[in-house]
Design a protein around this motif. Sequence first.
Motif, PDB file in Angstrom:
ATOM      1  N   VAL A  96      -5.121  25.275  25.844  1.00 26.29           N
ATOM      2  CA  VAL A  96      -5.023  25.035  24.597  1.00 26.29           C
ATOM      3  C   VAL A  96      -4.108  26.194  24.029  1.00 26.29           C
ATOM      4  CG1 VAL A  96      -6.147  25.095  21.891  1.00 26.29           C
ATOM      5  CG2 VAL A  96      -7.205  24.054  24.331  1.00 26.29           C
ATOM      6  N   VAL A  97      -3.908  27.420  24.366  1.00 24.53           N
ATOM      7  CA  VAL A  97      -3.276  28.497  23.843  1.00 24.53           C
ATOM      8  C   VAL A  97      -1.885  28.424  24.322  1.00 24.53           C
ATOM      9  CG1 VAL A  97      -2.974  30.923  24.123  1.00 24.53           C
ATOM     10  CG2 VAL A  97      -5.469  30.169  23.974  1.00 24.53           C
ATOM     11  N   LEU A  98      -1.596  27.967  25.582  1.00 18.59           N
ATOM     12  CA  LEU A  98      -0.219  27.727  26.075  1.00 18.59           C
ATOM     13  C   LEU A  98       0.288  26.706  25.543  1.00 18.59           C
ATOM     14  CD1 LEU A  98      -0.693  28.348  30.073  1.00 18.59           C
ATOM     15  CD2 LEU A  98       0.215  29.880  28.063  1.00 18.59           C
ATOM     16  N   TRP A  99      -0.449  25.573  25.043  1.00 18.69           N
ATOM     17  CA  TRP A  99       0.013  24.278  24.315  1.00 18.69           C
ATOM     18  C   TRP A  99       0.412  24.684  22.950  1.00 18.69           C
ATOM     19  CZ3 TRP A  99       1.961  19.691  25.333  1.00 18.69           C
ATOM     20  CH2 TRP A  99       2.234  18.935  24.278  1.00 18.69           C
ATOM     21  N   GLN A 100      -0.163  25.572  22.435  1.00 20.32           N
ATOM     22  CA  GLN A 100       0.138  26.158  20.816  1.00 20.32           C
ATOM     23  C   GLN A 100       1.418  26.978  21.326  1.00 20.32           C
ATOM     24  OE1 GLN A 100      -0.923  24.792  18.306  1.00 20.32           O
ATOM     25  NE2 GLN A 100      -2.606  23.962  19.235  1.00 20.32           N
ATOM     26  N   ALA A 101       1.381  27.733  22.031  1.00 15.71           N
ATOM     27  CA  ALA A 101       2.812  28.531  22.277  1.00 15.71           C
ATOM     28  C   ALA A 101       3.875  27.556  22.491  1.00 15.71           C
ATOM     29  CB  ALA A 101       2.502  29.563  23.301  1.00 15.71           C
ATOM     30  N   TRP A 102       3.684  26.710  23.447  1.00 17.37           N
ATOM     31  CA  TRP A 102       4.768  25.769  23.686  1.00 17.37           C
ATOM     32  C   TRP A 102       5.068  25.171  22.269  1.00 17.37           C
ATOM     33  CZ3 TRP A 102       8.460  23.469  26.229  1.00 17.37           C
ATOM     34  CH2 TRP A 102       8.923  22.159  26.234  1.00 17.37           C
ATOM     35  N   ALA A 103       4.321  24.327  21.722  1.00 18.27           N
ATOM     36  CA  ALA A 103       4.553  23.864  20.562  1.00 18.27           C
ATOM     37  C   ALA A 103       5.464  24.713  19.424  1.00 18.27           C
ATOM     38  CB  ALA A 103       3.329  23.007  19.643  1.00 18.27           C
ATOM     39  N   PHE A 104       5.196  25.936  19.639  1.00 16.92           N
ATOM     40  CA  PHE A 104       5.766  26.586  18.577  1.00 16.92           C
ATOM     41  C   PHE A 104       7.364  27.021  18.921  1.00 16.92           C
ATOM     42  CE2 PHE A 104       6.938  30.919  17.286  1.00 16.92           C
ATOM     43  CZ  PHE A 104       7.055  30.952  15.824  1.00 16.92           C
ATOM     44  N   ILE A 105       7.532  27.068  20.210  1.00 14.99           N
ATOM     45  CA  ILE A 105       8.892  27.429  20.760  1.00 14.99           C
ATOM     46  C   ILE A 105       9.800  26.011  21.228  1.00 14.99           C
ATOM     47  CG2 ILE A 105       8.108  29.519  21.578  1.00 14.99           C
ATOM     48  CD1 ILE A 105       8.297  28.368  24.443  1.00 14.99           C
ATOM     49  N   ALA A 106       9.058  24.988  21.172  1.00 12.88           N
ATOM     50  CA  ALA A 106       9.461  23.726  21.767  1.00 12.88           C
ATOM     51  C   ALA A 106      10.705  23.355  20.716  1.00 12.88           C
ATOM     52  CB  ALA A 106       8.582  22.641  21.742  1.00 12.88           C
ATOM     53  N   PRO A 107      10.617  23.428  19.271  1.00 15.41           N
ATOM     54  CA  PRO A 107      11.859  22.958  18.365  1.00 15.41           C
ATOM     55  C   PRO A 107      12.783  23.946  18.637  1.00 15.41           C
ATOM     56  CG  PRO A 107       9.680  23.088  17.284  1.00 15.41           C
ATOM     57  CD  PRO A 107       9.457  23.655  18.744  1.00 15.41           C
ATOM     58  N   GLY A 108      12.858  25.129  19.244  1.00 15.84           N
ATOM     59  CA  GLY A 108      13.891  25.747  19.335  1.00 15.84           C
ATOM     60  C   GLY A 108      14.638  25.685  20.689  1.00 15.84           C
ATOM     61  N   LEU A 109      14.312  24.894  21.525  1.00 16.09           N
ATOM     62  CA  LEU A 109      14.987  24.687  22.808  1.00 16.09           C
ATOM     63  C   LEU A 109      15.660  23.419  22.733  1.00 16.09           C
ATOM     64  CD1 LEU A 109      11.737  25.471  25.059  1.00 16.09           C
ATOM     65  CD2 LEU A 109      13.597  26.991  24.436  1.00 16.09           C
ATOM     66  N   TYR A 110      16.581  23.436  23.950  1.00 18.34           N
ATOM     67  CA  TYR A 110      17.527  22.288  24.189  1.00 18.34           C
ATOM     68  C   TYR A 110      16.571  21.480  25.084  1.00 18.34           C
ATOM     69  CZ  TYR A 110      21.661  24.689  22.296  1.00 18.34           C
ATOM     70  OH  TYR A 110      22.477  25.369  21.555  1.00 18.34           O
ATOM     71  N   SER A 111      17.089  19.772  25.042  1.00 11.81           N
ATOM     72  CA  SER A 111      16.287  19.137  25.969  1.00 11.81           C
ATOM     73  C   SER A 111      16.197  19.388  27.238  1.00 11.81           C
ATOM     74  CB  SER A 111      17.105  17.504  25.623  1.00 11.81           C
ATOM     75  OG  SER A 111      18.351  17.445  26.241  1.00 11.81           O
ATOM     76  N   HIS A 112      17.235  20.018  28.070  1.00 14.92           N
ATOM     77  CA  HIS A 112      17.117  20.259  29.278  1.00 14.92           C
ATOM     78  C   HIS A 112      16.279  21.376  29.590  1.00 14.92           C
ATOM     79  CE1 HIS A 112      20.119  23.053  27.931  1.00 14.92           C
ATOM     80  NE2 HIS A 112      19.876  23.971  28.979  1.00 14.92           N
ATOM     81  N   GLU A 113      16.243  22.246  28.544  1.00 15.62           N
ATOM     82  CA  GLU A 113      15.049  23.417  28.533  1.00 15.62           C
ATOM     83  C   GLU A 113      13.800  22.652  28.476  1.00 15.62           C
ATOM     84  OE1 GLU A 113      17.867  27.048  26.882  1.00 15.62           O
ATOM     85  OE2 GLU A 113      16.770  25.822  25.396  1.00 15.62           O
ATOM     86  N   LYS A 115      12.703  20.084  29.356  1.00 20.97           N
ATOM     87  CA  LYS A 115      12.245  19.527  30.877  1.00 20.97           C
ATOM     88  C   LYS A 115      11.732  20.400  31.805  1.00 20.97           C
ATOM     89  CE  LYS A 115      15.318  15.442  30.006  1.00 20.97           C
ATOM     90  NZ  LYS A 115      16.653  14.913  30.516  1.00 20.97           N
ATOM     91  N   LEU A 116      12.303  21.725  31.724  1.00 20.56           N
ATOM     92  CA  LEU A 116      11.918  22.749  32.660  1.00 20.56           C
ATOM     93  C   LEU A 116      10.769  23.273  32.230  1.00 20.56           C
ATOM     94  CD1 LEU A 116      12.568  24.438  35.092  1.00 20.56           C
ATOM     95  CD2 LEU A 116      14.014  25.600  33.968  1.00 20.56           C
TER      96      LEU A 116
END
Length: 260
Positions: A96-113, A115-116
């Motif tokens: 859950v903690v990592l998912w929240q971190a991922w959801a916070f930074i995801a909008p600032g990543l490119y699509s290929h990033e 995917k990785l």
Amino acid sequence: MSQDPRPDEMQGTEQPFVAHLVELRDRLIRALLGVGVCFIALAIYPGPAGLYDLLAAPLMSALPTGATMIATSVISPFMVPIKITMLAAFVIALPVVLWQAWAFIAPGLYSHEKKLVLPLVVSSTALFYMGMAFCYFFVFGKVFTFIQQFAPKSITAAPDIESYLSFVMNMFLAFGASFEVPVVVVILARMGIVTIEKLKDFRGYFIVVAFVIAAVVTPPDVVSQLALAIPMCILYEVGIWAAQLSAPKEEAKPASADKA
């Protein structure tokens, strides 16, 4: 000067600084709620005392019959089980903690990033759990039994509960981190810091590095050192294999194909 015809994937995703702070606050609250829910569940069952008994089971099975652990501080019987419950709640709520971190930074990543990053987050979490499970179910039993075999008969073993907690946390962290070797190898290869061929050439040096790390972070007994170093070497090979699978197709082509 001609403009780049490719669309900018980041266009329209900018947010004011205050909006970022608000979203960060919301993500932190959700992560803390996840940890809190797990803490309450563990406090109800098996309870802080039961959780500590579960954590101490590998050591107690290796001690002589009738031996118990001791508490050298007045508040240790209360605080140590609470600390274990908090740490266990955080570990269980880690997705859950990592998912929240991922959801916070995801909008600032490119699509290929994206995917990785997402597969790396999932795999690193699973590998950390595997390292802790390997340490608890295999290493602890072997190490404690090995140590007790060298204890003189004139000594009565009575470990302190706080010392045991510190030992267990250090071992969990060491094995959990060591199982992240494949993730580190894949990241280094995908970022272009090292090539797969260099990773293969470094294989012999990594074996030496693995045994040095094992000698530093584990107790001074051969069982725990081998139990940490050997999986690290195996996981290094797994990382090379995963790096080859995740490499872009143009990088995965054999060099002979480029010769004409």
